[in-house]
Design a protein around this motif. Sequence first.
Motif, PDB file in Angstrom:
ATOM      1  N   VAL A 123     126.056  91.242  89.528  1.00 27.35           N
ATOM      2  CA  VAL A 123     127.346  90.909  89.120  1.00 27.35           C
ATOM      3  C   VAL A 123     128.192  92.461  88.934  1.00 27.35           C
ATOM      4  O   VAL A 123     129.512  92.468  89.488  1.00 27.35           O
ATOM      5  N   GLY A 124     127.448  93.355  88.480  1.00 25.44           N
ATOM      6  CA  GLY A 124     127.920  94.784  88.259  1.00 25.44           C
ATOM      7  C   GLY A 124     127.377  95.833  89.120  1.00 25.44           C
ATOM      8  O   GLY A 124     126.400  95.538  89.680  1.00 25.44           O
ATOM      9  N   GLY A 128     124.350  98.545  81.359  1.00 26.02           N
ATOM     10  CA  GLY A 128     124.427  97.066  80.341  1.00 26.02           C
ATOM     11  C   GLY A 128     123.537  95.917  81.143  1.00 26.02           C
ATOM     12  O   GLY A 128     122.382  96.220  81.563  1.00 26.02           O
ATOM     13  N   TRP A 129     124.182  94.910  81.596  1.00 21.83           N
ATOM     14  CA  TRP A 129     123.439  93.795  81.983  1.00 21.83           C
ATOM     15  C   TRP A 129     122.640  94.302  83.374  1.00 21.83           C
ATOM     16  O   TRP A 129     121.542  93.983  83.336  1.00 21.83           O
ATOM     17  N   THR A 130     123.581  94.628  84.315  1.00 19.55           N
ATOM     18  CA  THR A 130     122.910  94.685  85.676  1.00 19.55           C
ATOM     19  C   THR A 130     121.896  95.905  85.396  1.00 19.55           C
ATOM     20  O   THR A 130     120.889  95.693  86.261  1.00 19.55           O
ATOM     21  N   TYR A 131     122.036  96.840  84.905  1.00 17.53           N
ATOM     22  CA  TYR A 131     121.060  97.763  84.796  1.00 17.53           C
ATOM     23  C   TYR A 131     119.967  97.547  84.084  1.00 17.53           C
ATOM     24  O   TYR A 131     118.619  97.777  84.516  1.00 17.53           O
ATOM     25  N   TYR A 160     118.397  94.702  96.943  1.00 14.99           N
ATOM     26  CA  TYR A 160     119.527  94.106  95.958  1.00 14.99           C
ATOM     27  C   TYR A 160     120.870  94.411  96.375  1.00 14.99           C
ATOM     28  O   TYR A 160     120.882  95.445  97.129  1.00 14.99           O
ATOM     29  N   GLN A 161     121.683  93.903  95.902  1.00 15.51           N
ATOM     30  CA  GLN A 161     123.299  94.166  96.360  1.00 15.51           C
ATOM     31  C   GLN A 161     123.960  94.056  94.990  1.00 15.51           C
ATOM     32  O   GLN A 161     124.026  93.067  93.966  1.00 15.51           O
ATOM     33  N   GLU A 162     124.705  95.055  94.840  1.00 18.39           N
ATOM     34  CA  GLU A 162     125.459  95.405  93.471  1.00 18.39           C
ATOM     35  C   GLU A 162     127.104  94.601  93.680  1.00 18.39           C
ATOM     36  O   GLU A 162     127.433  94.646  94.752  1.00 18.39           O
ATOM     37  N   ASN A 163     127.316  94.710  92.354  1.00 16.75           N
ATOM     38  CA  ASN A 163     129.070  94.500  92.585  1.00 16.75           C
ATOM     39  C   ASN A 163     129.408  93.199  93.448  1.00 16.75           C
ATOM     40  O   ASN A 163     130.434  92.952  94.257  1.00 16.75           O
ATOM     41  N   PHE A 166     116.707  86.338  93.068  1.00 16.80           N
ATOM     42  CA  PHE A 166     117.152  86.266  91.641  1.00 16.80           C
ATOM     43  C   PHE A 166     118.591  86.333  91.724  1.00 16.80           C
ATOM     44  O   PHE A 166     119.033  87.551  92.121  1.00 16.80           O
ATOM     45  N   THR A 167     119.504  85.350  91.406  1.00 17.72           N
ATOM     46  CA  THR A 167     120.980  85.671  91.193  1.00 17.72           C
ATOM     47  C   THR A 167     121.263  85.870  89.797  1.00 17.72           C
ATOM     48  O   THR A 167     121.002  84.853  89.053  1.00 17.72           O
ATOM     49  N   THR A 168     121.844  86.860  89.446  1.00 17.29           N
ATOM     50  CA  THR A 168     121.560  87.264  88.024  1.00 17.29           C
ATOM     51  C   THR A 168     123.115  87.121  87.000  1.00 17.29           C
ATOM     52  O   THR A 168     123.115  88.033  86.235  1.00 17.29           O
ATOM     53  N   SER A 169     123.880  86.136  87.570  1.00 16.46           N
ATOM     54  CA  SER A 169     125.147  85.943  86.837  1.00 16.46           C
ATOM     55  C   SER A 169     125.372  84.554  86.762  1.00 16.46           C
ATOM     56  O   SER A 169     125.186  83.758  87.757  1.00 16.46           O
ATOM     57  N   PHE A 170     126.052  84.011  85.613  1.00 19.42           N
ATOM     58  CA  PHE A 170     126.478  82.717  85.428  1.00 19.42           C
ATOM     59  C   PHE A 170     127.373  81.944  86.768  1.00 19.42           C
ATOM     60  O   PHE A 170     127.116  81.056  87.158  1.00 19.42           O
ATOM     61  N   GLY A 171     128.196  82.665  87.369  1.00 19.65           N
ATOM     62  CA  GLY A 171     129.080  82.552  88.225  1.00 19.65           C
ATOM     63  C   GLY A 171     128.336  82.238  89.398  1.00 19.65           C
ATOM     64  O   GLY A 171     129.231  81.668  90.588  1.00 19.65           O
TER      65      GLY A 171
END
Lengths: 308, 362
Positions: free
Chosen positions: B33-34, B40-43, B64-67, B90-95
């Motif tokens: 997501v970031g 932080g989170w994405t790191y 991987y794909q960022e942002n 792996f999809t790493t955010s709630f949304g």
Amino acid sequence: MTGSIDPVLLVASLMVASTPILLAALGELVAERSGVLNLGVEGMMITGAVVGFIAAASSGSVWLGFGAAVLGGAALALVFGVLTQVLLSNQVATGLALTLFGLGLASLLGQGWVGIKGPGLARVDLGPLSDLPVVGRVLFSHDPVVYLSLLLVLLVWAFLRLTRAGLILRAVGESAEAAHALGYPVRAVRLAAIAFGGACAGLGGAYLSLVRVPQWTDGLTAGAGWIALAIVVFASWRPGRALVGAYLFGGITVLQLNLQAAGARIPVELLSASPYLVTILVLVVISRRRERGGDAPADLARPFHASA
Amino acid sequence: MTLKALLAGTIALGLAVPAFAQDDKTKVGFVYVGPIGDGGWTYQHDQGRLAVEEEFGDAVETVYQENVPEGADAERVITQMALGGADIIFTTSFGYMDPTNNVAEKFPDVKFEHATGFKREHPNVATYDARFYEGRAVLGTLAGHLTESNKIGYIASFPIPEVIQGINSTYLHAAKVNPDVEMSVVWAYTWFDPAKEADAAKALIDQGVDVILQHTDSTAPHAAAQEANANGAKIYTFGQASDMSAFAPMPRVASIIDDWSPYYIERVRAVMDGTWEQGASWGGMPEGEVVIGEITDVVPAEAKAEAEAMIEAITAGEYHPFTGPINKQDGSEWLADGEVAEDGELLGMDFYVEGITGDIPN
């Protein structure tokens, strides 16, 4: 928990919060007045942010940082300028590409600069003026870039309204063919406007990384460039209105955060959406007032080739 | 003839594709997501990806794909990864919850792992999360000890159960050691916007808050606190998602770290072995997924000892941060004395505990 918001602190912080988008919007406004639509504001901003931060942190001088950001933003803008004005590529596509390129470039350059502290920027001390009650804190105790941005609003307005060069720039934006027929250097004028736009965006970006946040983090601008683009339209291509738009947007953003921190009993989702809602509302009011919404420069985003 | 050759070539290529897909490398995709440099989170998720590469070496390939915005774009990115031959994504955010399930339906052979979600609509979708509230109990304890103004602030992202668990856990434990503590929550409605996070921190500081906790991902609140401290204030902050040790020993005095490596390695191995099964993982301190970063010496010794004892108790499974008696905000009883919250209830948490003022946006 309830608290109260100090209106003086609020106005002071909204001026700081609005400065980056105001600077970027002013630059883009000049570029668009010359008939160039540069959607790469976000990319130029973040490039300015990273270049400015690196220059400031490694030299210890915040002013060197701002200077580097101005040059960095302008250099990136000139890449766009050469592509669209000389090689006649599509402005919309090139601008979007510029944003992607700028984000990637900034991320690359910024590796190793995360979490480092840069030099701070002292507030201007205007002596007795800064000590005045209320207005002293609101008007006379900011850092120099805030004043520079306000001065720039005035200068851009005066340039476009009162000077011959400004008239030529507007003529180029309204009808490049006619300006060319009159013997004005359309391409040179547009390149200069593009470079100015980039310089302003770079300065705005550096204000984020050096004053407002202040540090380098990947993705720092987080869409501020897009808001600046929207504010140009919102301002119907007028510098004074760009100031109003930027302060409105920045002001409401800061206000809603402060209201939450103070424990105001207002629905948070409404507060968070309010900057966008107010912007839309004002847009509606403005467009109702005019007979036609056609304030945009007539030749905006149209390519120009002298031999055509 | 050229057409024929072209056709033949195309067919050959078409036949070759499955052969490529069956090569021995396991392809692992990550959607972030970031930016990976957010600190932080994405790191931290990206650290998990690197751990997978280190564990399996040439046997895996990661992409991987960022942002990636949480919305229609996410679906496009996930689809593209699946088309690109990923074996597990792996999809790493709630949304990304609905996009993940939508794409999973179209690619039954690809495994999908969604972080922090609860929807598993297809047999090839698993979910995983970490018990961050365990770490936040520790931070809350420290916050309660550290505050001198008795006002602590919390920068929250979105009103989802995970974030509400964190707010409640933090407040409960701060109030336990300091009954006078008040907490203001500011909703930023973003996971990552450094400028907005800095503004939120400044707004809290203006309101007299001297301890700031955050559930957003950038280090901007620390920088804001650092600046305030340079001007004579005394603000404490806590690292979020990753250590953020660049701001230690002050203002950052401790941190809650997400360590996804054990989970990612385990799940990728399951794909390689062919033993992957749908599941809902919720690890915490015992599994090594929630870690508390170094508590600096700025923290008084007895507060530090108390925090360390809590870490030990949670890791050993002897203490659950949501143990009664706990009342809901309106004063009604939620957990009786000694009663421990059930996971299902925590996963759907949509209320504040008694003592927190303000409403949860919905």
